[in-house]
Motif scaffolding. Structure first.
Motif, PDB file in Angstrom:
ATOM      1  N   ALA A 223      -0.420 -16.504  -6.482  1.00  0.00           N
ATOM      2  CA  ALA A 223      -0.636 -15.768  -7.735  1.00  0.00           C
ATOM      3  C   ALA A 223      -1.737 -14.722  -7.565  1.00  0.00           C
ATOM      4  N   ALA A 224      -2.777 -15.063  -6.804  1.00  0.00           N
ATOM      5  CA  ALA A 224      -3.867 -14.108  -6.566  1.00  0.00           C
ATOM      6  C   ALA A 224      -3.369 -12.914  -5.755  1.00  0.00           C
ATOM      7  N   ILE A 225      -2.548 -13.172  -4.718  1.00  0.00           N
ATOM      8  CA  ILE A 225      -1.996 -12.081  -3.903  1.00  0.00           C
ATOM      9  C   ILE A 225      -1.059 -11.211  -4.740  1.00  0.00           C
ATOM     10  N   PHE A 226      -0.217 -11.847  -5.540  1.00  0.00           N
ATOM     11  CA  PHE A 226       0.708 -11.110  -6.400  1.00  0.00           C
ATOM     12  C   PHE A 226      -0.053 -10.233  -7.389  1.00  0.00           C
ATOM     13  N   THR A 227      -1.077 -10.794  -8.027  1.00  0.00           N
ATOM     14  CA  THR A 227      -1.855 -10.039  -9.011  1.00  0.00           C
ATOM     15  C   THR A 227      -2.536  -8.841  -8.371  1.00  0.00           C
ATOM     16  N   ASP A 228      -3.095  -9.033  -7.184  1.00  0.00           N
ATOM     17  CA  ASP A 228      -3.766  -7.938  -6.473  1.00  0.00           C
ATOM     18  C   ASP A 228      -2.767  -6.818  -6.145  1.00  0.00           C
ATOM     19  N   ALA A 229      -1.586  -7.194  -5.630  1.00  0.00           N
ATOM     20  CA  ALA A 229      -0.581  -6.187  -5.289  1.00  0.00           C
ATOM     21  C   ALA A 229      -0.071  -5.473  -6.531  1.00  0.00           C
ATOM     22  N   SER A 234       0.437  -0.754 -10.133  1.00  0.00           N
ATOM     23  CA  SER A 234       0.332  -0.132 -11.459  1.00  0.00           C
ATOM     24  C   SER A 234      -0.605   1.068 -11.425  1.00  0.00           C
ATOM     25  N   SER A 235      -1.639   1.017 -10.577  1.00  0.00           N
ATOM     26  CA  SER A 235      -2.551   2.160 -10.454  1.00  0.00           C
ATOM     27  C   SER A 235      -1.829   3.353  -9.839  1.00  0.00           C
ATOM     28  N   PRO A 243       6.343   4.568 -15.710  1.00  0.00           N
ATOM     29  CA  PRO A 243       5.930   3.460 -16.592  1.00  0.00           C
ATOM     30  C   PRO A 243       5.952   2.117 -15.865  1.00  0.00           C
ATOM     31  N   LEU A 244       4.854   1.378 -15.998  1.00  0.00           N
ATOM     32  CA  LEU A 244       4.766   0.040 -15.413  1.00  0.00           C
ATOM     33  C   LEU A 244       3.687  -0.734 -16.172  1.00  0.00           C
ATOM     34  N   PRO A 245       3.978  -1.970 -16.622  1.00  0.00           N
ATOM     35  CA  PRO A 245       2.965  -2.740 -17.357  1.00  0.00           C
ATOM     36  C   PRO A 245       1.718  -2.966 -16.498  1.00  0.00           C
ATOM     37  N   LYS A 246       0.557  -2.852 -17.128  1.00  0.00           N
ATOM     38  CA  LYS A 246      -0.707  -3.066 -16.424  1.00  0.00           C
ATOM     39  C   LYS A 246      -1.198  -4.488 -16.677  1.00  0.00           C
ATOM     40  N   ARG A 247      -1.908  -5.035 -15.709  1.00  0.00           N
ATOM     41  CA  ARG A 247      -2.498  -6.363 -15.837  1.00  0.00           C
ATOM     42  C   ARG A 247      -3.880  -6.349 -15.195  1.00  0.00           C
ATOM     43  N   SER A 248      -4.808  -7.141 -15.782  1.00  0.00           N
ATOM     44  CA  SER A 248      -6.156  -7.232 -15.248  1.00  0.00           C
ATOM     45  C   SER A 248      -6.183  -8.155 -14.033  1.00  0.00           C
ATOM     46  N   ALA A 249      -7.306  -8.116 -13.309  1.00  0.00           N
ATOM     47  CA  ALA A 249      -7.419  -8.911 -12.085  1.00  0.00           C
ATOM     48  C   ALA A 249      -7.414 -10.401 -12.378  1.00  0.00           C
ATOM     49  N   ASP A 250      -7.918 -10.835 -13.561  1.00  0.00           N
ATOM     50  CA  ASP A 250      -7.950 -12.257 -13.917  1.00  0.00           C
ATOM     51  C   ASP A 250      -6.836 -12.612 -14.886  1.00  0.00           C
ATOM     52  N   TRP A 251      -5.730 -11.871 -14.798  1.00  0.00           N
ATOM     53  CA  TRP A 251      -4.599 -12.070 -15.703  1.00  0.00           C
ATOM     54  C   TRP A 251      -4.036 -13.480 -15.624  1.00  0.00           C
ATOM     55  N   LEU A 252      -3.814 -13.985 -14.428  1.00  0.00           N
ATOM     56  CA  LEU A 252      -3.204 -15.307 -14.248  1.00  0.00           C
ATOM     57  C   LEU A 252      -4.218 -16.385 -13.891  1.00  0.00           C
ATOM     58  N   LEU A 253      -5.368 -15.987 -13.336  1.00  0.00           N
ATOM     59  CA  LEU A 253      -6.351 -16.951 -12.851  1.00  0.00           C
ATOM     60  C   LEU A 253      -7.527 -17.042 -13.802  1.00  0.00           C
ATOM     61  N   PRO A 517       3.280   3.941  -1.917  1.00  0.00           N
ATOM     62  CA  PRO A 517       3.931   3.113  -2.946  1.00  0.00           C
ATOM     63  C   PRO A 517       4.928   2.128  -2.359  1.00  0.00           C
ATOM     64  N   GLY A 518       5.673   2.568  -1.338  1.00  0.00           N
ATOM     65  CA  GLY A 518       6.634   1.662  -0.705  1.00  0.00           C
ATOM     66  C   GLY A 518       5.959   0.478  -0.060  1.00  0.00           C
ATOM     67  N   GLN A 519       4.808   0.715   0.562  1.00  0.00           N
ATOM     68  CA  GLN A 519       4.067  -0.390   1.174  1.00  0.00           C
ATOM     69  C   GLN A 519       3.614  -1.392   0.129  1.00  0.00           C
ATOM     70  N   VAL A 520       3.112  -0.864  -0.987  1.00  0.00           N
ATOM     71  CA  VAL A 520       2.612  -1.758  -2.048  1.00  0.00           C
ATOM     72  C   VAL A 520       3.766  -2.538  -2.664  1.00  0.00           C
TER      73      VAL A 520
END
Length: 783
Positions: A223-229, A234-235, A243-253, A517-520
């Motif tokens: 979940a931490a790796i997914f959130t970071d990616a 999104s940036s 358009p892409l939903p944004k999430r904070s770094a502590d979204w899931l954790l 973007p493709g790498q991310v």
């Protein structure tokens, strides 16, 4: 204050306290509250909370939990989260001292009452300078954490309510400390029992399948790796105006990073549905509320393909082709032009099949909803109530004939009782089995639809990518030459790998590196695939647990060994059992009280009743061992084996039981509940609401302890749908009050904005609802 009689948990409260000045006063009610510079609250002035129940609602992060924590600190002197999070911060620095002012209704030992202001100040340089409180004195004969455990509930801090988990001051140490002379004997017993518990855990281990702790660790790391990616993606897409939903770094954790947030499954589902709203895709519908994490992850993975195509359109033709090829599955090949029409026809047939399956699922869902009642109990609850109370209802109470219940009603009830069992099985059981069968079919359909949707999406991607590649070939001589070379090299077949190898031969001045973007996106795909593997392992583990035969036999064997260890210790030091006899009796009284409250919830077989067993755990420093009372279910499961919802129900039962048992030690009549409803389903919500109504409105009508005085209850609800149902269940009776505090906005400079509402009693509505329920019950049971 000195405890004279140690029978703390008796229903008759047959214990005596030698009163001193610090316990002659008791806070009966909070009338108003002002908070400055505390956690997420910048300033709240003279907020009216003069009600029996105060319901706090609004989005996450708007200050509701800060409000409850301010009350907890004011009333108990205890704060769970650490000194560095007490003050309101601006640019990382405290804006000033925190001040909490409250107007309280205080009762004196002689029965007189008065209103009095109470002030608590947290200095800006805290903890260098201590907290100061005026107008009220925290008791010295009871630890602040014990008072907090008996009056404040936090869903994300459940472990702090249990001895065996995160509680720093244990109930056993407070109420029944172990004499030093017996400490060594207990250590030896606990060491042996610990080894026994370690062996017992092996019952849940299976070859090739990680244990629960390992699966949780892998899920947390993924979940931490997914959130970071996702944050990086999104940036990037934001800069490209995609358009892409944004999430904070502590979204899931959680902030500590040690665990996933409660409700992380719903957060994943929300992300998938937000992606679908921004990137509509034919054949896909929003995921339902009960969607599994795997469904959400697969949906996000599929929708990323659209993002890849969107990004690809911003680059040159050869980079577009590279992005299109990256979207194909590993073994995917480019479709030849003459094959496209036939494959599109197959894709159309597949879409029709999916729609038929979705309609079948929809009809089954409508069938399930048909027997539910959005305004009260459904058919399943009514049948269950009839099984539980039918015989009592059908028996004529011994009252004066003038007031006897209608004979026709009693005869009708007796008639229903005669037909309630069909072939020795109750109608409630038959109906429940039917519901289970329908739900299983819905689950099977969803899984099958998910697979067909995934197949549809993959085929759709291959066709779309192939079409676009041939379009680019038609308009670009360079691309046409590359494709001709690739075809010639592979003897006429145009594979993904061959074409990619020729695309690396780029003209001078063009970078050979794929766009960032493709790498991310690739890293997001990789994180999702690994997460899916983790969830698959978890499913396998759950299935193996359900199918494990001999588990109960093994539990009995372990229990026999445990009993032998305890018996052996008794032979060596029989004094220990004699000395600990009184605490054991007291904890049995506490367990009885907990079970009375716990029984109000609907639990699976094997949980109820619970019991307390002596245990030990490491102290906060890790140097010593502290005594605990560990909760064990009827089928011998420890607390750690329970689900989040079961643990939340048990935590609430323990809190209310302690509030009753330690009534004369707790200096206030206030209870704070932060998000107790999140872990409960809709079937449990009326049960909790009934419990809270008795405590707040009952005036001595609390059926599990009639002597228990009313409490003022502050309830935090973070979910709009649960909030609306909770309001319906908590509408006050005549003579009682309920307030709603809606945290509607939050600004960095000023903190939350709160809209206050008063809920009026509705006797007429209550009477109408009771009459409607009676008619509904009669109609359903006759049919």
């Amino acid at each position: 204050m000195k405890l004279v009689n140690e029978n703390l948990f008796s229903g008759d409260n047959d214990w005596v306290l030698e009163e001193t000045d610090d316990v002659k006063e008791r806070i009966i009610r909070i009338k108003s509250l002002s908070i400055d510079n505390f956690r997420g609250i910048r300033q709240l002035n003279n907020l009216n909370v003069d009600a029996d129940i105060i319901l706090l609602t609004g989005p996450n992060g708007f200050g509701k939990t800060s409000f409850i924590e301010a009350l907890c600190l004011l009333l108990t002197g205890h704060y769970y989260r650490g000194s560095d999070t007490l003050l309101f911060l601006k640019n990382g620095e405290p804006v000033g001292s925190s001040i909490i002012n409250a107007q309280m209704l205080v009762s004196h030992g002689n029965g007189k009452q008065e209103e009095r202001p109470i002030n608590l100040t947290i200095p800006k340089n805290y903890p260098k300078n201590p907290i100061q409180i005026t107008g009220f004195t925290w008791p010295v004969d009871i630890k602040p954490e014990i008072v907090a455990r008996a009056s404040f509930f936090y869903q994300d801090l459940l472990g702090c309510l249990f001895d065996e988990e995160d509680a720093k001051v244990t109930l056993r140490e407070f109420i029944a400390p172990v004499p030093r002379e017996l400490d060594e004997v207990q250590k030896q017993i606990k060491n042996a029992l610990k080894r026994l518990e370690e062996e017992e855990k092996k019952l849940f281990s299976f070859p090739g399948i990680p244990g629960e702790d390992e699966i949780s660790r892998q899920r947390r790391e993924t979940a931490a790796i997914f959130t970071d990616a996702w944050t990086k993606l999104s940036s990037i897409t934001n800069l490209m105006q995609i358009p892409l939903p944004k999430r904070s770094a502590d979204w899931l954790l959680l902030i500590s990073g040690k665990n996933l947030r409660h409700g992380w499954e719903g957060e994943l589902r929300n992300l998938a549905n937000e992606c679908l709203a921004l990137l509509p895709t034919p054949g896909l519908e929003p995921l339902p509320e009960n969607a599994e994490p795997e469904e959400s992850l697969r949906r996000i993975d599929l929708l990323l393909r659209d993002i890849e195509r969107n990004i690809a359109s911003r680059f040159q033709d050869r980079y577009q082709i590279r992005m299109l090829l990256a979207s194909l599955p590993e073994a995917g090949s480019i479709l030849e032009q003459e094959m496209l029409a036939e494959e599109e026809k197959k894709l159309e047939e597949l879409q029709k099949e999916i729609k038929v399956l979705q309609e079948k699922e929809k009809s089954l869902n409508m069938l399930v909803q048909y027997y539910r009642n959005p305004d009260g109990p459904g058919l399943a609850e009514i049948l269950a109530a009839f099984r539980r109370y039918g015989e009592n209802w059908a028996s004529t109470p011994l009252v004066n004939n003038e007031f006897a219940p209608p004979k026709c009603v009693i005869e009708w009830l007796r008639t229903i009782l005669k037909t309630f069992y069909y072939e020795e099985e109750g109608l409630d059981e038959i109906f429940a089995a039917w519901q289970t069968r329908i739900q299983e079919e819905i689950t099977r359909l969803r899984q099958f639809i998910a697979g067909r949707e995934q197949e549809y999406q993959l085929k759709h991607e291959i066709i779309a990518a192939s079409k676009r590649i041939w379009e680019l070939t038609a308009k670009s001589v360079e691309v046409a030459n590359i494709i001709a070379k690739a075809r010639q090299s592979s003897q006429g077949k145009l594979s993904k790998e061959t074409l990619l190898s020729f695309l690396s031969d780029t003209p001078e001045g063009v970078t050979t590196s794929p766009p960032s973007p493709g790498q991310v996106i690739a890293s997001v795909h990789q994180a999702i695939q690994h997460w899916l593997q983790v969830e698959d392992l978890n499913k396998k583990r759950e299935e193996r647990l359900k199918g494990t035969e001999g588990y109960n036999t093994a539990v009995k064997l372990f229990e026999a060994v445990r009993t032998a260890l305890q018996a052996e210790s008794s032979k060596r030091e029989s004094l220990m059992e004699k000395v600990l006899e009184l605490p054991e009796k007291e904890v049995e009284r506490l367990a009885d009280l907990v079970n009375q409250v716990f029984s109000r919830f609907r639990t699976v077989k094997g949980l109820y009743p619970v019991s307390f067993e002596r245990g030990q755990k490491n102290s906060g420093s890790g140097r010593n061992r502290v005594a605990t009372w560990n909760i064990v279910t009827n089928d011998r499961r420890p607390l750690g084996a329970l689900s989040t919802g079961q643990k939340a129900q048990l935590a609430l039962a323990l809190l209310l039981s302690l509030n009753i048992a330690l009534d004369k030690l707790i200096p206030h009549n206030i209870i704070g509940l932060d998000d107790t409803t999140t872990a409960l389903d809709m079937a449990q919500l009326p049960r909790e609401a009934t419990l809270l109504r008795q405590i707040a409105y009952g005036a001595g009508e609390c059926d599990f302890n009639p002597a228990f005085p009313r409490r003022q209850i502050f309830i935090v609800s973070h979910h709009e749908d649960l909030t609306h149902r909770l309001i319906d269940f908590l509408i006050p009776p005549e003579g009682r009050k309920m307030h709603i505090l809606n945290f509607s906005e939050w600004e960095p400079e000023s903190g939350p904005k709160i809209d206050s509402y008063s809920v009026d009693p509705a006797l007429a509505a209550s009477k109408e609802a009771r009459e409607y329920f009676g008619r509904l019950l009669k109609q359903l049971l006759i049919e």
